[in-house]
Every structure is written in structure tokens, then in C-alpha cells.
Design a protein around this motif. Structure first.
Motif, mmCIF file in Angstrom:
data_model
loop_
_atom_site.group_PDB
_atom_site.id
_atom_site.type_symbol
_atom_site.label_atom_id
_atom_site.label_comp_id
_atom_site.label_asym_id
_atom_site.label_seq_id
_atom_site.Cartn_x
_atom_site.Cartn_y
_atom_site.Cartn_z
ATOM 1 N N GLU A 99 0.834 -1.198 0.000
ATOM 2 C CA GLU A 99 0.000 0.000 0.000
ATOM 3 C C GLU A 99 0.869 1.249 0.000
ATOM 4 O OE1 GLU A 99 -2.824 -2.463 -0.246
ATOM 5 O OE2 GLU A 99 -3.231 -0.319 -0.264
ATOM 6 N N GLU A 101 3.452 3.788 -0.917
ATOM 7 C CA GLU A 101 4.072 4.129 -2.192
ATOM 8 C C GLU A 101 5.519 4.487 -2.031
ATOM 9 O OE1 GLU A 101 2.281 7.142 -4.500
ATOM 10 O OE2 GLU A 101 0.297 6.396 -4.057
ATOM 11 N N ALA A 314 -8.231 9.201 -19.146
ATOM 12 C CA ALA A 314 -8.355 7.847 -18.614
ATOM 13 C C ALA A 314 -7.475 6.872 -19.386
ATOM 14 C CB ALA A 314 -9.803 7.396 -18.664
ATOM 15 N N ASP A 570 1.492 -5.298 -9.467
ATOM 16 C CA ASP A 570 1.294 -3.872 -9.213
ATOM 17 C C ASP A 570 2.141 -3.353 -8.056
ATOM 18 O OD1 ASP A 570 -0.337 -3.602 -11.298
ATOM 19 O OD2 ASP A 570 -2.212 -3.490 -10.166
ATOM 20 N N LYS A 644 -0.555 3.023 -14.030
ATOM 21 C CA LYS A 644 -1.581 3.375 -13.056
ATOM 22 C C LYS A 644 -1.873 4.853 -13.217
ATOM 23 C CE LYS A 644 0.362 0.243 -9.624
ATOM 24 N NZ LYS A 644 1.372 0.286 -8.562
ATOM 25 N N LEU A 645 -3.128 5.218 -13.071
ATOM 26 C CA LEU A 645 -3.434 6.646 -13.025
ATOM 27 C C LEU A 645 -2.881 7.187 -11.712
ATOM 28 C CD1 LEU A 645 -7.000 6.714 -14.551
ATOM 29 C CD2 LEU A 645 -4.825 7.314 -15.609
ATOM 30 N N ASN A 647 -3.769 8.667 -9.101
ATOM 31 C CA ASN A 647 -4.358 8.439 -7.786
ATOM 32 C C ASN A 647 -4.970 7.049 -7.653
ATOM 33 O OD1 ASN A 647 -6.200 9.017 -9.698
ATOM 34 N ND2 ASN A 647 -7.078 10.822 -8.664
ATOM 35 N N GLU A 648 -4.549 6.122 -8.502
ATOM 36 C CA GLU A 648 -5.065 4.763 -8.406
ATOM 37 C C GLU A 648 -3.948 3.796 -8.047
ATOM 38 O OE1 GLU A 648 -7.159 3.611 -11.904
ATOM 39 O OE2 GLU A 648 -8.636 5.226 -11.714
ATOM 40 N N ASP A 649 -4.345 2.654 -7.484
ATOM 41 C CA ASP A 649 -3.346 1.673 -7.105
ATOM 42 C C ASP A 649 -3.407 0.418 -7.961
ATOM 43 O OD1 ASP A 649 -2.173 3.174 -5.115
ATOM 44 O OD2 ASP A 649 -3.724 2.615 -3.663
ATOM 45 N N THR A 650 -4.439 0.348 -8.809
ATOM 46 C CA THR A 650 -4.558 -0.811 -9.685
ATOM 47 C C THR A 650 -4.133 -0.398 -11.083
ATOM 48 O OG1 THR A 650 -6.502 -1.291 -8.388
ATOM 49 C CG2 THR A 650 -6.080 -2.704 -10.295
ATOM 50 N N SER A 651 -3.343 -1.229 -11.703
ATOM 51 C CA SER A 651 -2.812 -0.830 -13.000
ATOM 52 C C SER A 651 -3.833 -1.102 -14.104
ATOM 53 C CB SER A 651 -1.528 -1.589 -13.283
ATOM 54 O OG SER A 651 -1.809 -2.951 -13.453
ATOM 55 N N ARG A 652 -3.650 -0.430 -15.205
ATOM 56 C CA ARG A 652 -4.455 -0.655 -16.401
ATOM 57 C C ARG A 652 -3.533 -1.142 -17.500
ATOM 58 N NH1 ARG A 652 -8.934 3.875 -16.607
ATOM 59 N NH2 ARG A 652 -9.226 4.233 -14.391
#
Lengths: 737, 213
Positions: A99, A101, A314, A570, A644-645, A647-652
Motif C-alpha cells: 500500500e 508508495e 483515462a 502492481d 496506473k493513473l 491516484n489509483e493503485d490498480t494498474s491498467r
């Protein structure tokens, strides 16, 4: 007395040679460093005495950090261990909180996890090679040429033996040895410390056959424990820092990979460009840069390329792909992958809350330091929006607020404060950092970019007993939302490693500002991209199709390689990308069936002399049959991009197949692709990469770059051309070759 | 609060404290014991007094200004923790010289076989350009470079005796050997120097320091 007679003789020999008086600035700096160290020791004593009473509520004091020092030490040791042996046994340290960073950006594990047996083999082979049994004569030659680098580098080139012209025979021998070394090195697994060390030594010998031998041991030692000896001496000497730089730079040149054995290549993006500024400065100073200072990807990424950009934040980028014949090797192709970050419209630009922490110590006096820094700040202030705020803290001996947080709408007040900055006094950065963070917190805004930006020539660590403690402090502050960036100034660039380390741990950027133009590039042209991250932990993975590609090689990114499985993990940190930033990666690929000459490290050519050409052709023409559908078999490979965006913790994930029929002539690829190829070629020449054919030279780079110069609004491509010419001149003078 | 000393809101861009210390007439050992007991000014005064010496030695050893500045700074910082270990059995300067030389040897060991430092090359180029004009400067630079090329032990001896003006005995105390050994090392050094500077001693004697080749 005999003494008198002897002294007289010495007098005669040495003449009036007397050491010059120390400069006042250096004297003051040393005094202040000593006093800070003295204070720190006294403080530590006091702290110890009242340790029980002391409750560090909100504000961490530096003494607290010092007290908690063993912790970061252990962690960083483990972190470093991942690069070496522990990578074999352990994928990644479980101790790290996913969690959080706060991991340093460059915690990469090495891609090639060969069997332990291979490692042991390398370890066994090492002493033989190191003692010159496998490559007889290399070490001895180098040693006889240059006893120690320290003495050699202290003499001006005309007197030095370094520039001695090698005979043709020697050149030929060196080339032969280089090839031999490179071949050996490509067989040594990268996943063992010793193996890496060995590879490195071989490659360095390649790189500078008649320059100075590098014992990787020292660099490696620094790498394992770079700060151990700094507990009391907070100002690392230049040499130690250079050693630390080696940690990134000394990564061995990526070798060709056999697609059948290793079809997947994974790496983290790198948007730093400091290597280019450094190379520029060195070339302008009349020297070829040391090969290990050349990071190919940083050179390529220095330039802007007009890749297509998506309009939706996005999906912050779409990859641009091109395949064309390699300009530096016959028969191979280049796979060009470019991405450009989503450009944040001016209206959507978040507010900036910036606190500058300016080094005003005596050493900042020279024109390329504080005056250039002031000029940079003025430029930057012009770029900011009226509701952005700026605060300035100066540090020299004691830290002081020069400017309380002030909105840009009161621009004249800010400019006056910048004008008031003057060099003098000595450096003690620790106090200044706390003050700067305090001001940044005062004006903290969740939606704003909250940053502390240090401007220094590198001496900001004086006054803190341990860089690790400083790093921890910055990490803790980052968790609170205030990031840290570093602007480096002045000659030598010798604190690059520490600056990069702090900026990476502060989630900020590190830039080396050598000219007003560079300041304009970083602080005006790219201010938004430097300040506004649009994606983080950006990783690229390409799976090559063995039916189409027999071998591939990633050009550059040596220090950014990731393990295959890190791609989907991630928790593994990778590079950030800012608004409008471009990132380019080049792969050199060998199409199946191509006959490629002159490539030392290509294992399948190892016994080329023993086989007839026909044999090789036959071998290559018959790839192992694989059951692929027609559609799939036409693909060169498959590109995957993870991010990852902010402010996100899950990758795209973004994917794109690369078709073999995308291959085209280099002329039809467009100016950006060609220019990137020119820069990569240039960087490889400067790096003395033997992956480049011997026939390819600075003239080829120049032709390629001239053809693709384009409109060149910024003038950077023209500048590049002048650097190429400079390098060509210098290399003709036989300084290195 | 944010600041260790001095008001946090004031800019302190001027030079720091004065150099005339109230303890400036104290002898070394008095300063040392005061400093070990936490007297900040005594420590400052001690460093102030000996910095030039440290720097000079470092310069002679390394032949490069910035490296010498760095080394001198490292040494004075080291002194903070080393000072309590000074037992007073020898003169402080003897002990200090040893500390400095040990530090320089350490640095040299670390840097052995390291590659060129571009920063150093820059400086050398600059110096070469600036000084090319005068023969004397060039000669002096050559001499410095020659000293720099001496093996470490010979270099130690030359610096202590020639530049620091120590007797062979005193230099021996620093280096942990007999005065006679120092004399021998100096002889060796002279032979090496005349080789390095390209002229036999006898000829140079008449030239008196003009070491134009």
C-alpha cells in the motif's frame, strides 16, 4: 645538517611549487560541515540523555531520524540485495508494504533468473577471468598503460599518457579482445553479483580498450553499501558519488536475446534526461564523455517527438510503433515504440504550491550556479498561474525564509525575493529542508501540486549525518503529499546520484541545468509535464514471436530492466510519466532467416567460422514449427503497456500487436522516428557499444539527423547536430580510441 | 522548531561567524579537551587553526583543488569523532598529520583504477588554459604533478619535510618509522622526481627551480 642539504635538493627539484591557499568558500564550507557534525554529535548525546522524555509528536526532528537510523539501513540493504544474490531465492521482499508508495523508483529485479547452477558456474569462472587467465594480457596491458586513474586524471591531457596514439596493431588486438570479451560476457548470467561484476569488467574493457581499466569491485562495493562510510562525513567526496552514479550507469549493455529462449522483454519507462545534458556539457568542454555516463534512453528521450496523443485522460497514451531496417547493422531491423502522455489542457492544470529550497552557500557563486538558478526561477515564475503560490527558503549555515508563501499574482514581490538571493556562507541542508516542508504544509492543498524544489550544486547534505536518514525524511513527507524535486547546477555534476535518489524517493524529478536553454526546457517548455504526473508505474512488455524474430535486443534501459513477472505485479514500482512527456524505446530485432554479419555477441555466430554460410542459412531458415494461426504467425510481437493513473493503485493495460508487414524503409518512417534512430546511434557510438557495426560512424549519425531535423522549433536538433560534429572531431583526435 | 539556531525567519545569507575566536590564544591541548567536553567554540577554533595545514597536505597529495577541498572537509568532519581518541602522547600536529595521511591513503585505495572523473578533467583543462601563459606556473604545475606521481610513502615524506617543514625525526613520528627511514625515502623521492621531471639533479641544481624541460 644533512637535512638542509636534502631540502635544498628538493627545492631545486620542486622549485616554487607550493600548494595554493585554500579558497575561502571551501574553508567556510569545511568549517560549517565540521561544526554541524560537532553539533549533531552533541545533540545526539543530549538526545540519548533525555531519550525517555522525548516524545516526537507531530514533527519529526532530525535527531529522531538519526535515532531510527538502523531501520532504513536494513531496508536499503535488502533492497540492494535484490539486485544480487537474493534475487535468486526471493522474488521480492515481502517486508515491503504494497500500500505504501514509498518505494524507491529503481527497485528492479533482474530479468534473467537463470538456474543457480549457472550462477555458481559464473562464480567459479570469475577468478579465472579476473586474473586474466581467460583473457590473457588485458589487465596487464591496461595496468601498464595507466597505473592509477587518480594520477592520470590529475594531469592535463597534453602531458598525460592517456592520449598516446595506439598503434594499428594495438587497435586490432583491442578490437579482437573486445569481441572476445563481449562474447564471454553475453554468456554470463546477469543475475549473480559476481556474474554482473564480471560482465561489467569485460564490457568496460571493451568500452575503453586503451583508456583506464575499471575495477568494478569498487563500484560494486559502493553499490552494496554506498553510504556506510558517510555516517560522520555527510559530504561524500566526488569520487564516491561518481561511484554511486556507476550504480545506474554501469549496467551492462543489453545483449541480444534468443527469442526462443527468452521471448518476453520487460522494462520500466525512464523519462529522465540528465545524461544528455551531461554529455552535452562534456563534449562542449572538449572531451568525449566517459562511456558509462551515456544512458542511451535518456539521450533519446531528451527530444520531443510528435507521437499521437489521446484526448482522454483515462487512457493517457497510445503507443506509436514503427519497424524499419537498422541504420547501424546490416540485416537487422529496429522496432520503434513511442508513447506520448496525455496533454493536460491549460485550464485543467492543477494549482501549484511550490517551495524552493535554494542553496546559497559560497560554492554557489559562479555564474553557472546561483545566477543561473535565479534566472531559471524568474523564467518559471512567468509560467505559473496567478493562483499558484511560491515560497523560498535559502540555506547557508542557517536556514531562513526568504519569501513566505506568496501567490503569483504578487509577482513583483516574488521576483524581488529571487533577486535578493546571494551566495555566501556554508551549506547545511537539513535545517532548510525541514523549514521548506513546513512552508509547503502551511499552504497545502489536496488538489494542488505540492512540491519542494531544491536548487543546489550538490552540497545540500552537509549537516545531516546520514543520507539514508534524509531519504527517509523525504519519503515520510511524500506520504503527506508533498513531493520533492531537485535542480542540479554547476560543473562536474558530481552529486547526481544523491540528487536522483532524493528526487525519486520524493516522487519528483531531477534535472541537471547547465545552460539557460536547459532551464527553459525544463522549467518553461516542460513545466506542466514535469509538475503534473498523468500516469505512474509505467511498464512496457513485448513478447516476440519466434517465428518472425530470431533475436532481439533492447537499446538502452539497462538500469530499468524488470523481471517478466514484475510486469503484472502492481507492487513493483516503475517510472512516472508527466503530461505531454514522450518516451521512446528501440528494439533491434533479427528477423528469422536474416544473415547478420559482424555481431560479436550473437551466440549463434560463435562457431560461424566452423560452419559454412550455407549451413547457417539452413539452420535459420528452419525455425521450430509452432502451431500458430495464420493471423498470429504474421505478428512480430505483442506490445503490452501497463500504467496506473496518478491516484489509483490498480494498474491498467494497453495492448497492441505488431505486424511483420508494418516494416517499411527508414525514409518512410517520418522524421521523428529517424531522428530517434540518429540519437540512439550517436549514444551507442559514445557508449562504444560493440552492438554497432564497425562501419557505422558519426558521419552516418549526422546524415540521419540532418535528414530528420524537421522544423526544429526549439533548436535542440540543430544543437544535437553540432554535438555530433564535436564528437566526431574529438574521436578523431584519438583520445580514447 | 525548524531551526537549530538563529531565528528561522531571518535570512542568513551573510557569512557565518567571526574568525576571531575568544580562545584564539589557547594552546592546542587546552582547545582539544574543551572541545571534547562539548565546547563548540573551542572546536571551531581548533579546526580554524589547522584547516590550512590539512588542506595543504591534501592538495600536495592529490594535486587537485576540489578533491583536496573535499578531502580536507572530510577530515575536519572526521575530527569530531576522532578528537576524543587523541591521547596526548604526541604533539597534536603529529597526530593530525597522521590522521590526514591515513584518510588520503584510504581515498586513494578507494579510487584505485577508477575511471576518469570528468569534473577533474574540466578543471585541469581550465587550469592548463589559464596558466599556459607563464612558464613558472607551468613548471610549478609539472612539479606538483610529479609529486603526485610519487609512490605513496615517498609522497608522504616529501610533503611532510618539504612542504610542512618538518624534521626527518618529526616526519618519522607521523609516519611511524625512524628518521633515517624518512631520509632514505626522501632520497628515493628525489631520484624519482628527477626522472619524472626529466632532468638529473646536478643540472637542476644550477637551474634553481626553473624546471622548463
Amino acid at each position: 645538517m644533512t637535512k638542509d642539504r636534502r631540502d635544498h635538493e628538493l627545492d631545486a627539484l620542486l622549485g616554487g611549487a607550493e600548494p595554493p591557499a585554500p579558497s575561502d568558500a571551501a574553508r567556510e564550507k569545511a568549517m560549517s560541515a565540521a561544526m554541524s557534525a560537532f553539533d549533531a554529535v552533541q545533540e545526539a548525546k543530549e538526545e540519548q540523555a533525555k531519550a525517555a522524555l522525548h516524545q516526537g509528536a507531530d514533527e519529526k526532528t532530525f535527531a529522531d531520524i538519526q535515532a531510527s537510523e538502523p531501520q532504513p539501513r536494513q531496508r536499503s540493504r535488502e533492497q540492494r540485495g535484490r539486485r544480487g544474490w537474493s534475487g535468486l531465492f526471493k522474488r521480492r521482499p515481502g517486508t515491503r508494504d504494497p500500500e505504501q508508495e514509498s518505494r524507491p523508483m529503481r527497485t528492479y529485479s533482474y530479468r534473467n533468473r537463470y538456474a543457480i547452477a549457472a550462477t555458481v558456474l559464473a562464480a567459479l569462472a570469475t577468478p579465472y577471468v579476473l586474473t586474466g587467465k581467460i583473457i590473457p594480457g588485458v589487465d596487464q596491458d591496461l595496468a601498464s598503460l595507466l597505473p592509477t586513474s587518480s594520477t592520470a586524471s590529475q594531469r592535463p591531457p597534453p602531458i598525460s599518457a592517456r592520449g598516446a596514439d595506439p598503434t594499428l596493431e594495438r587497435q586490432r588486438m583491442a578490437a579482437l579482445r573486445a569481441r572476445e570479451n563481449e562474447r564471454l560476457s553475453s554468456q554470463i548470467p546477469t543475475n549473480s553479483l559476481k556474474g554482473m561484476r564480471l560482465r561489467e569488467q569485460l564490457l568496460v574493457q571493451n568500452a575503453q580498450p586503451n583508456a583506464i581499466a575499471e575495477s568494478f569491485d569498487s563500484a560494486q562495493l559502493n553499490h552494496v553499501a554506498p553510504t556506510n562510510n558517510l555516517t560522520v562525513a555527510p559530504s561524500p567526496s566526488r569520487q564516491e558519488i561518481i561511484g554511486n552514479r556507476d550504480r545506474f550507469e554501469a549496467a551492462p549493455v543489453n545483449p541480444f536475446q534468443q527469442t526462443k529462449q527468452e521471448p518476453v522483454s520487460t522494462f520500466s519507462i525512464d523519462v529522465d534526461t540528465a545524461s544528455y545534458s551531461f554529455v552535452r556539457r562534456t563534449l562542449r568542454g572538449g572531451q568525449l564523455p566517459p562511456p558509462e555516463a551515456v544512458r542511451i534512453e535518456e539521450m533519446v528521450n531528451y527530444f520531443d517527438y510528435s507521437y499521437s496523443t489521446p484526448s482522454d485522460p483515462a487512457t493517457p497514451f497510445e503507443p506509436t510503433v514503427a519497424v524499419y531496417p537498422s541504420p547501424w547493422n546490416q540485416g537487422t531491423q529496429i522496432l520503434h515504440v513511442g508513447i506520448k502522455g496525455y496533454e493536460v489542457p491549460v485550464a485543467e492544470k492543477p494549482r501549484s504550491n511550490l517551495t524552493f529550497l535554494i542553496d546559497t552557500s559560497g560554492s554557489m557563486t559562479s555564474a553557472d550556479k546561483l545566477p543561473l538558478l535565479q534566472q531559471s526561477l524568474r523564467m518559471m515564475v512567468e509560467q505559473l498561474n496567478p493562483d499558484d503560490t511560491v515560497a523560498i527558503v535559502a540555506y547557508a549555515g542557517n536556514a531562513g525564509t526568504v519569501l513566505e508563501p506568496t501567490p503569483i499574482s504578487e509577482r513583483s514581490q516574488i521576483l524581488r525575493a529571487i533577486d535578493r538571493l546571494a551566495a555566501g556562507g556554508s551549506t547545511a541542508g537539513g535545517e532548510g529542508i525541514r523549514l521548506a516542508y513546513k512552508l509547503a504544509r502551511q499552504n497545502f492543498d489536496d488538489d494542488a501540486v505540492n512540491q519542494v524544489i531544491i536548487g543546489t550544486d550538490g552540497d545540500f547534505n552537509v549537516g545531516i549525518t546520514d543520507p539514508n536518514a534524509l531519504q527517509d525524511y523525504i519519503e515520510a513527507e511524500r506520504a503527506s503529499g508533498v513531493f520533492l524535486s531537485v535542480l542540479g547546477f554547476g560543473q562536474g555534476n558530481y552529486n547526481d546520484a544523491l540528487m536522483q535518489r532524493l528526487a525519486q524517493n520524493g516522487n519528483g524529478f531531477a534535472a541537471y541545468i547547465d545552460t539557460a536553454d536547459e532551464a527553459r526546457k525544463v522549467l518553461v517548455d516542460e513545466l506542466t509535464s514535469t509538475l503534473v504526473p498523468i500516469a505512474k508505474d509505467v511498464k512496457i512488455q513485448i513478447e516476440f514471436n519466434p517465428n518472425q524474430v530470431s533475436e532481439y535486443r533492447l537499446v538502452g534501459y539497462e538500469s530499468r530492466m524488470l523481471a517478466r513477472e514484475d510486469f503484472d505485479d502492481d507492487r513493483v514500482d516503475a517510472g512516472e510519466i508527466g503530461a505531454g512527456h514522450t518516451v521512446t524505446a528501440l528494439y533491434e530485432i533479427v528477423p528469422v532467416g536474416a544473415l547478420v554479419a559482424e555481431r560479436g555477441q550473437q551466440e549463434s555466430l560463435r562457431y560461424a567460422d566452423a560452419y559454412s554460410t550455407a549451413n547457417i542459412l539452413q539452420q535459420r531458415a528452419e525455425p521450430e514449427p509452432a502451431e500458430l494461426s495464420e493471423a498470429l504467425s504474421g505478428e512480430l510481437g505483442f506490445l503490452k503497456l501497463r500504467y496506473k493513473l496518478p491516484n489509483e493503485d490498480t494498474s491498467r493495460l494497453i495492448t497492441r500487436p505488431i505486424q511483420s508487414d508494418e516494416a517499411q524503409s527508414i525514409e518512410s518512417t517520418g522524421q521523428d522516428v529517424q531522428f530517434a534512430a540518429a540519437v540512439a546511434g550517436f549514444a551507442q557510438l559514445l557508449r562504444r557499444s560493440s552492438a554497432v557495426e564497425r562501419g557505422f560512424d558519426y558521419g552516418d549519425v549526422e546524415r540521419l539527423a540532418r535528414r530528420s531535423e524537421g522544423a526544429d522549433r526549439s533548436g535542440r536538433r540543430a544543437e544535437f547536430l553540432s554535438l555530433v560534429q564535436r564528437a566526431a572531431e574529438l574521436s578523431n583526435q584519438g583520445r580514447y580510441r | 522548531m525548524a531551526d537549530g539556531e538563529g531565528p528561522p525567519t531571518s535570512t542568513s545569507l551573510s557569512k557565518p561567524g567571526p574568525t576571531d575566536w575568544r580562545q584564539s590564544d589557547w594552546p592546542d591541548d587546552k582547545l582539544i579537551s574543551a572541545a571534547v567536553n562539548g565546547d563548540r567554540d573551542a572546536f571551531g577554533c581548533l579546526i580554524d587553526r589547522h584547516y590550512d595545514r590539512i588542506y595543504r597536505l591534501a592538495y600536495g597529495w592529490m594535486g587537485q583543488r576540489e578533491a583536496a577541498e573535499d578531502a580536507a572537509q572530510d577530515v575536519v568532519v572526521k575530527l569530531v569523532n576522532a578528537l576524543p581518541k587523541f591521547g596526548g602522547q604526541s604533539k597534536f600536529t603529529t597526530w593530525l598529520h597522521r590522521l590526514v595521511l591515513n584518510h588520503l591513503h584510504d581515498i586513494a585505495r578507494k579510487n584505485k583504477r577508477r575511471r576518469i572523473d570528468p569534473g577533474v578533467v574540466f578543471e585541469d583543462l581550465q587550469i592548463a588554459a589559464n596558466e599556459m601563459a607563464t612558464d613558472d606556473a607551468l613548471a610549478s604545475r609539472r612539479a606538483l604533478a610529479a609529486v603526485n606521481d610519487l609512490p605513496e610513502k615517498l609522497r608522504d615524506a616529501v610533503l611532510l619535510v618539504h612542504w610542512e617543514g618538518m624534521t626527518h625525526e618529526a616526519a618519522g613520528q607521523v609516519l611511524g618509522c625512524k628518521g633515517g627511514t624518512v631520509s632514505w625515502r626522501l632520497n628515493e623521492a628525489k631520484t624519482k622526481l628527477s626522472e619524472l621531471l626529466g632532468e638529473p639533479i646536478e643540472k637542476r641544481d644550477s637551474a634553481r627551480g626553473k624546471s622548463k624541460p
